[in-house]
Scaffold this active site. Structure first.
Site, PDB file in Angstrom:
ATOM      1  N   HIS A  91     -48.034  11.063-114.481  1.00  0.00           N
ATOM      2  CA  HIS A  91     -48.829   9.841-114.729  1.00  0.00           C
ATOM      3  C   HIS A  91     -48.214   9.033-115.870  1.00  0.00           C
ATOM      4  O   HIS A  91     -48.181   7.800-115.821  1.00  0.00           O
ATOM      5  CB  HIS A  91     -50.266  10.210-115.117  1.00  0.00           C
ATOM      6  CG  HIS A  91     -51.040  10.930-114.050  1.00  0.00           C
ATOM      7  ND1 HIS A  91     -51.340  12.264-114.117  1.00  0.00           N
ATOM      8  CD2 HIS A  91     -51.586  10.477-112.892  1.00  0.00           C
ATOM      9  CE1 HIS A  91     -52.041  12.620-113.053  1.00  0.00           C
ATOM     10  NE2 HIS A  91     -52.202  11.557-112.295  1.00  0.00           N
TER      11      HIS A  91
ATOM     12  N   GLN B 195     -63.140  10.539-101.384  1.00  0.00           N
ATOM     13  CA  GLN B 195     -61.852  10.928-100.807  1.00  0.00           C
ATOM     14  C   GLN B 195     -61.638  12.440-100.773  1.00  0.00           C
ATOM     15  O   GLN B 195     -60.584  12.902-100.365  1.00  0.00           O
ATOM     16  CB  GLN B 195     -60.702  10.223-101.523  1.00  0.00           C
ATOM     17  CG  GLN B 195     -60.369  10.727-102.914  1.00  0.00           C
ATOM     18  CD  GLN B 195     -59.305   9.852-103.580  1.00  0.00           C
ATOM     19  OE1 GLN B 195     -59.551   8.712-103.932  1.00  0.00           O
ATOM     20  NE2 GLN B 195     -58.103  10.390-103.745  1.00  0.00           N
TER      21      GLN B 195
ATOM     22  N   SER C  13     -48.439  18.095-110.416  1.00  0.00           N
ATOM     23  CA  SER C  13     -49.707  17.764-109.773  1.00  0.00           C
ATOM     24  C   SER C  13     -50.830  18.339-110.613  1.00  0.00           C
ATOM     25  O   SER C  13     -50.673  19.419-111.213  1.00  0.00           O
ATOM     26  CB  SER C  13     -49.749  18.385-108.374  1.00  0.00           C
ATOM     27  OG  SER C  13     -51.081  18.432-107.903  1.00  0.00           O
TER      28      SER C  13
HETATM   29  O1  PAF Z   1     -53.643   9.311-106.252  1.00  0.00           O
HETATM   30  C1  PAF Z   1     -54.761   9.302-106.807  1.00  0.00           C
HETATM   31  O2  PAF Z   1     -54.930   9.781-107.925  1.00  0.00           O
HETATM   32  C2  PAF Z   1     -55.954   8.699-106.081  1.00  0.00           C
HETATM   33  O3  PAF Z   1     -55.840   8.891-104.711  1.00  0.00           O
HETATM   34  C3  PAF Z   1     -56.175   7.202-106.402  1.00  0.00           C
HETATM   35  C4  PAF Z   1     -54.991   6.367-105.952  1.00  0.00           C
HETATM   36  C5  PAF Z   1     -56.393   7.044-107.890  1.00  0.00           C
HETATM   37  C6  PAF Z   1     -57.419   6.703-105.659  1.00  0.00           C
HETATM   38  O4  PAF Z   1     -58.559   7.402-106.022  1.00  0.00           O
END
Ligand code: PAF
Length: 277
Positions: A38, A62, A186
């Protein structure tokens, strides 16, 4: 410390001030539990943008499995400290109610790109991602957005979304960061037992071996079969997919250049990875 805003109205006020001053705004959408991957997105954003927003929102829609959502690491204090050091201007960490107020009724489906691979194994996942990403673009009004190539299919879906809906944001994909043994970084890696962590790089190693053979002219099917066997013999319990695909459409292909995509289970954790071929 970087300020943390939780309400869209406050975010819009701040961003409106920046834009009135002619500043270019970038966003790095995240679900928190931040790692070096990140931070590399943040660094890239800072190279192009005057102001950088990081969003932290564990998007409940999601997740296919409520247990996975419950277990998802939430480390906001540590994330905020990292982002302050990284020079982020603003953290937007909305509550679920801010993002999905009562009566929320919209769902965006990016058909085609979303359908196979992660789409097959996580039904509805990319609709939820496309919907929340469109919302985060609307909320932040960012000119640029940065996504990791680690989630290659997600990146392809987001590019398609932005093109189809004429969203005024430029998408930049950033290379996957890896631990020295090759394991793609990850947030889920933190959940691997020491033994599983030791076995985990076998996924990337086998993919690289297959990619090299295919690149050198070997037929893809037997190269992928061999990789399959190597991954399972390293201790992975199941492979959801290991496939050579068109890098943009994600349709299966035997033509190069291609993207080799994989998802496999180790120690009850699902790892994904992808590399160019
Ligand atoms: O990759 C992620 O962390 C998530 O899928 C995102 C793009 C922030 C959407 O919730």
């Amino acid at each position: 410390m970087t300020p943390i805003l939780r309400h869209t109205a406050d975010l819009r006020t701040t961003v409106a001030g920046w834009k009135a001053a002619g500043q270019v705004v970038g966003v790095v959408p995240t679900m928190g539990a931040l790692h070096a991957g990140h931070l590399s997105l943040v660094r890239t954003a800072r190279e192009t943008c005057d102001r950088v927003i990081v969003t932290i929102f564990v998007n409940p829609t999601q997740f296919n499995n409520p247990a996975d959502l419950a277990r998802y690491p939430r480390t906001e204090d540590a994330d905020a400290a990292l982002l302050s050091t990284a020079g982020v201007d603003l953290i937007f960490a909305p509550t679920p109610e801010q993002v999905y107020p009562p009566g929320f009724a919209t769902r965006i489906a990016v058909t085609g790109t979303s359908d196979a691979w992660e789409g097959t194994h996580r039904p509805g996942h990319f609709d939820a991602v496309a919907t929340v990403v469109a919302k985060l673009f609307g909320m932040t009004q960012a000119d640029h957005a940065y996504f990791g190539e680690k989630d290659w299919q997600q990146l392809a879906v987001v590019r398609h979304l932005v093109a189809d809906l004429n969203l005024p944001v430029t998408i930049t994909g950033c290379p996957t960061l890896r631990d020295p043994d090759g394991l793609a970084m990850s947030s889920r890696n933190a959940r691997l037992s020491p033994a599983a962590r030791h076995a985990a790089p076998a996924l990337h190693n086998a993919m690289q071996h297959a990619a090299k053979s295919i690149h050198n002219g070997a037929p893809p099917a037997p190269a992928l079969d061999a990789a399959h066997r190597t991954i399972l013999s390293a201790g992975f319990t199941h492979i959801d997919y290991l496939a050579l695909t068109d890098p943009a459409t994600l349709a299966p292909t035997d033509t190069l250049p291609a993207r080799l995509l994989a998802a496999a289970w180790l120690d009850g954790i699902r790892l994904i990875d992808n590399i160019p071929v």
